[in-house]
Design a protein around this motif. Sequence first.
Motif, PDB file in Angstrom:
ATOM      1  N   PRO A  16      35.357 -26.909 -46.137  1.00 13.04           N
ATOM      2  CA  PRO A  16      36.633 -26.312 -45.708  1.00 13.04           C
ATOM      3  C   PRO A  16      37.689 -27.378 -45.479  1.00 13.04           C
ATOM      4  O   PRO A  16      37.390 -28.498 -45.037  1.00 13.04           O
ATOM      5  N   GLY A  17      38.938 -27.017 -45.766  1.00  6.39           N
ATOM      6  CA  GLY A  17      40.038 -27.946 -45.559  1.00  6.39           C
ATOM      7  C   GLY A  17      40.487 -27.973 -44.111  1.00  6.39           C
ATOM      8  O   GLY A  17      39.942 -27.284 -43.243  1.00  6.39           O
ATOM      9  N   LYS A  18      41.492 -28.781 -43.843  1.00  6.83           N
ATOM     10  CA  LYS A  18      42.011 -28.918 -42.494  1.00  6.83           C
ATOM     11  C   LYS A  18      42.639 -27.607 -42.050  1.00  6.83           C
ATOM     12  O   LYS A  18      43.229 -26.877 -42.825  1.00  6.83           O
ATOM     13  N   SER A  19      42.507 -27.322 -40.766  1.00  5.34           N
ATOM     14  CA  SER A  19      43.000 -26.058 -40.221  1.00  5.34           C
ATOM     15  C   SER A  19      43.606 -26.290 -38.855  1.00  5.34           C
ATOM     16  O   SER A  19      43.225 -27.205 -38.137  1.00  5.34           O
ATOM     17  N   GLU A  20      44.563 -25.451 -38.492  1.00  9.39           N
ATOM     18  CA  GLU A  20      45.171 -25.513 -37.168  1.00  9.39           C
ATOM     19  C   GLU A  20      44.232 -24.947 -36.104  1.00  9.39           C
ATOM     20  O   GLU A  20      44.304 -25.275 -34.937  1.00  9.39           O
ATOM     21  N   SER A  21      43.343 -24.026 -36.535  1.00  8.35           N
ATOM     22  CA  SER A  21      42.462 -23.333 -35.598  1.00  8.35           C
ATOM     23  C   SER A  21      41.245 -24.181 -35.277  1.00  8.35           C
ATOM     24  O   SER A  21      41.002 -25.207 -35.914  1.00  8.35           O
ATOM     25  N   PRO A  22      40.430 -23.789 -34.281  1.00  8.99           N
ATOM     26  CA  PRO A  22      39.203 -24.512 -33.984  1.00  8.99           C
ATOM     27  C   PRO A  22      38.326 -24.614 -35.220  1.00  8.99           C
ATOM     28  O   PRO A  22      38.390 -23.755 -36.103  1.00  8.99           O
ATOM     29  N   PRO A  23      37.485 -25.662 -35.351  1.00 10.13           N
ATOM     30  CA  PRO A  23      36.735 -25.903 -36.575  1.00 10.13           C
ATOM     31  C   PRO A  23      35.866 -24.749 -37.020  1.00 10.13           C
ATOM     32  O   PRO A  23      35.711 -24.530 -38.191  1.00 10.13           O
ATOM     33  N   LEU A  61      27.396 -24.576 -31.952  1.00 10.90           N
ATOM     34  CA  LEU A  61      26.899 -25.043 -30.661  1.00 10.90           C
ATOM     35  C   LEU A  61      27.429 -26.428 -30.319  1.00 10.90           C
ATOM     36  O   LEU A  61      26.949 -27.067 -29.398  1.00 10.90           O
ATOM     37  N   ASP A  62      28.397 -26.906 -31.103  1.00  5.94           N
ATOM     38  CA  ASP A  62      28.944 -28.232 -30.843  1.00  5.94           C
ATOM     39  C   ASP A  62      29.835 -28.191 -29.620  1.00  5.94           C
ATOM     40  O   ASP A  62      30.901 -27.603 -29.636  1.00  5.94           O
ATOM     41  N   MET A  63      29.386 -28.829 -28.537  1.00  5.96           N
ATOM     42  CA  MET A  63      30.184 -28.870 -27.314  1.00  5.96           C
ATOM     43  C   MET A  63      30.883 -30.220 -27.175  1.00  5.96           C
ATOM     44  O   MET A  63      31.413 -30.557 -26.141  1.00  5.96           O
ATOM     45  N   GLY A  64      30.851 -31.012 -28.231  1.00  7.73           N
ATOM     46  CA  GLY A  64      31.451 -32.336 -28.161  1.00  7.73           C
ATOM     47  C   GLY A  64      32.804 -32.364 -28.843  1.00  7.73           C
ATOM     48  O   GLY A  64      33.678 -31.549 -28.600  1.00  7.73           O
ATOM     49  N   SER A  65      32.957 -33.283 -29.779  1.00  4.21           N
ATOM     50  CA  SER A  65      34.238 -33.494 -30.435  1.00  4.21           C
ATOM     51  C   SER A  65      34.662 -32.289 -31.253  1.00  4.21           C
ATOM     52  O   SER A  65      33.856 -31.631 -31.892  1.00  4.21           O
ATOM     53  N   ILE A  82      32.394 -29.621 -41.599  1.00  2.33           N
ATOM     54  CA  ILE A  82      31.467 -28.556 -41.951  1.00  2.33           C
ATOM     55  C   ILE A  82      31.337 -28.473 -43.459  1.00  2.33           C
ATOM     56  O   ILE A  82      32.333 -28.559 -44.182  1.00  2.33           O
ATOM     57  N   THR A  83      30.114 -28.339 -43.928  1.00  2.00           N
ATOM     58  CA  THR A  83      29.840 -28.196 -45.355  1.00  2.00           C
ATOM     59  C   THR A  83      28.929 -26.998 -45.577  1.00  2.00           C
ATOM     60  O   THR A  83      27.990 -26.784 -44.817  1.00  2.00           O
ATOM     61  N   TYR A  84      29.212 -26.227 -46.617  1.00  3.41           N
ATOM     62  CA  TYR A  84      28.393 -25.074 -46.981  1.00  3.41           C
ATOM     63  C   TYR A  84      27.736 -25.316 -48.332  1.00  3.41           C
ATOM     64  O   TYR A  84      28.388 -25.758 -49.285  1.00  3.41           O
ATOM     65  N   ASP A  85      26.449 -25.028 -48.411  1.00  3.13           N
ATOM     66  CA  ASP A  85      25.715 -25.021 -49.667  1.00  3.13           C
ATOM     67  C   ASP A  85      25.291 -23.574 -49.895  1.00  3.13           C
ATOM     68  O   ASP A  85      24.464 -23.035 -49.155  1.00  3.13           O
ATOM     69  N   LEU A  86      25.893 -22.907 -50.895  1.00  5.80           N
ATOM     70  CA  LEU A  86      25.681 -21.487 -51.116  1.00  5.80           C
ATOM     71  C   LEU A  86      25.120 -21.223 -52.499  1.00  5.80           C
ATOM     72  O   LEU A  86      25.609 -21.779 -53.495  1.00  5.80           O
ATOM     73  N   CYS A  87      24.097 -20.357 -52.573  1.00  7.60           N
ATOM     74  CA  CYS A  87      23.520 -19.965 -53.857  1.00  7.60           C
ATOM     75  C   CYS A  87      23.545 -18.439 -53.966  1.00  7.60           C
ATOM     76  O   CYS A  87      23.206 -17.735 -53.011  1.00  7.60           O
ATOM     77  N   HIS A 123      23.372 -22.463 -46.497  1.00 10.64           N
ATOM     78  CA  HIS A 123      23.087 -23.649 -45.674  1.00 10.64           C
ATOM     79  C   HIS A 123      24.407 -24.212 -45.182  1.00 10.64           C
ATOM     80  O   HIS A 123      25.287 -24.540 -45.975  1.00 10.64           O
ATOM     81  N   ARG A 124      24.534 -24.287 -43.885  1.00 11.71           N
ATOM     82  CA  ARG A 124      25.758 -24.788 -43.254  1.00 11.71           C
ATOM     83  C   ARG A 124      25.411 -25.984 -42.393  1.00 11.71           C
ATOM     84  O   ARG A 124      24.508 -25.930 -41.556  1.00 11.71           O
ATOM     85  N   VAL A 125      26.119 -27.081 -42.598  1.00 11.39           N
ATOM     86  CA  VAL A 125      25.889 -28.299 -41.821  1.00 11.39           C
ATOM     87  C   VAL A 125      27.167 -28.653 -41.082  1.00 11.39           C
ATOM     88  O   VAL A 125      28.251 -28.672 -41.669  1.00 11.39           O
ATOM     89  N   LEU A 126      27.040 -28.907 -39.799  1.00 14.49           N
ATOM     90  CA  LEU A 126      28.158 -29.365 -38.982  1.00 14.49           C
ATOM     91  C   LEU A 126      27.856 -30.771 -38.485  1.00 14.49           C
ATOM     92  O   LEU A 126      26.783 -31.018 -37.933  1.00 14.49           O
ATOM     93  N   LYS A 127      28.785 -31.676 -38.717  1.00  7.83           N
ATOM     94  CA  LYS A 127      28.615 -33.046 -38.247  1.00  7.83           C
ATOM     95  C   LYS A 127      29.851 -33.451 -37.457  1.00  7.83           C
ATOM     96  O   LYS A 127      30.982 -33.242 -37.890  1.00  7.83           O
ATOM     97  N   SER A 128      29.616 -34.040 -36.304  1.00 13.07           N
ATOM     98  CA  SER A 128      30.708 -34.584 -35.510  1.00 13.07           C
ATOM     99  C   SER A 128      30.299 -35.988 -35.071  1.00 13.07           C
ATOM    100  O   SER A 128      29.235 -36.481 -35.448  1.00 13.07           O
ATOM    101  N   SER A 129      31.132 -36.594 -34.277  1.00 11.76           N
ATOM    102  CA  SER A 129      30.833 -37.949 -33.822  1.00 11.76           C
ATOM    103  C   SER A 129      29.616 -37.984 -32.918  1.00 11.76           C
ATOM    104  O   SER A 129      29.000 -39.028 -32.720  1.00 11.76           O
ATOM    105  N   SER A 130      29.245 -36.803 -32.363  1.00 12.10           N
ATOM    106  CA  SER A 130      28.170 -36.792 -31.374  1.00 12.10           C
ATOM    107  C   SER A 130      26.884 -36.146 -31.866  1.00 12.10           C
ATOM    108  O   SER A 130      25.797 -36.547 -31.459  1.00 12.10           O
TER     109      SER A 130
END
Length: 413
Positions: free
Chosen positions: A178-185, A190-194, A199-204, A216-223
Amino acid sequence: MKKSIILILLLQTFCFPALSQAENTLKKIADELSNYQTYESKCSYTFSFPYGDPMTIESTIVTKKEPADTLCGFYYYFKNPGDVFSEFSIFFNSTIYRSYKGKIEKISQKEKPHAFIDRKLGDKMIPAVHHNHQLYFVTPYQIADKINEILNNETSIIQQKPDTSINNNPCLRFILTPGKSESPPDSFNLDMGSSHAQITYDLCFDKNALFPVYYHRVLKSSSISQFQTAHFIQTNVNPHLDPGFFSEENLLPKNWQEANQNYEVKNPGNLVGKKAPDWSLPVLNEDTMLSNKNLLGKYVLLEFTATWCGHCIEAGEMMNRLEEKFRDNEKIALVSIFSSEIDKKEGISEFARKNNLESTILYSAPHIGELYKVSSYPNFIIISPEGNVLMNFQGYNSTIEKNITSLLTELTN
């Protein structure tokens, strides 16, 4: 005249660039998913927590498009395999039904309108009751909405990978960022950090019928790094559902209201004035055990907590402040008990390290949470020097912290 037409066409082409082949295919898939009138699939869904082991849900998903519904736009039925009182979540007629260990909770928008409004926790949005179930986000309608959201953002990255095979079914595969957004990510994570999370989606999707096969959805942040994975099998698009399929009579056990009357609601407050249940638990980062009997003669604050609970981070900060305030007070003992079945020693240790927790931490305690009738986190219980339950405080906010601080100060002066 011809020059003007050519110029207009050039401007249209420049302002509205043609969709790529991958984008066209994705748009076709999203339109197909959005137009399902009914849908049924077996789903194996696995998701990770910031700390500890992943959890897997095996469930049946049944949906029915309902344009007149202004909350979801569709009805759903998520049911785990098991007997008649197995766990499920149902939404129809602006009402949610949820079961847990035989207890069925009914929440209607008419009676509790506030439950159907998204709420904010820190810089994250927590979904309202009708769409806070994990499986809600892997229904075809929500996958379609997510695809369209990504397609409509010019900064999104869309990749169509070579076709793959899942369970011997040929599938189209896409990687979406997903591209940049004004709204929350993302409204459900369950990310309570940064808040700067990628976020990346792998869809079949089935190559012929286009229904979802793998998510498959992956969320990565600094924490932290988290994932959600769903496999879909035995999918049936537009199956026939009886007109009364989404009804209490069809989806709920006939005696569900009687079962609710006999169900004992967990509430640590019922222990106030009674002898506190005994416990003996291992101490984190120490090769020792601690028992409630070791603490007789002191006022004991038990914090029942969990690594995956957003307010438990704030509760941990409160416990640190109490440690600082009562550090030299020998009449008080502060203890944090991780009693969630999900939490394991390694995850608790990382949670404690990251949040600089200073109180004594106990683990391997699901049975102790049951004894103390803990049903939500955080939960604070104050025990008298004689070993009796004095007070119970559920949840965390600044008022609860003030009340606990004042009470401990008053009791030990």
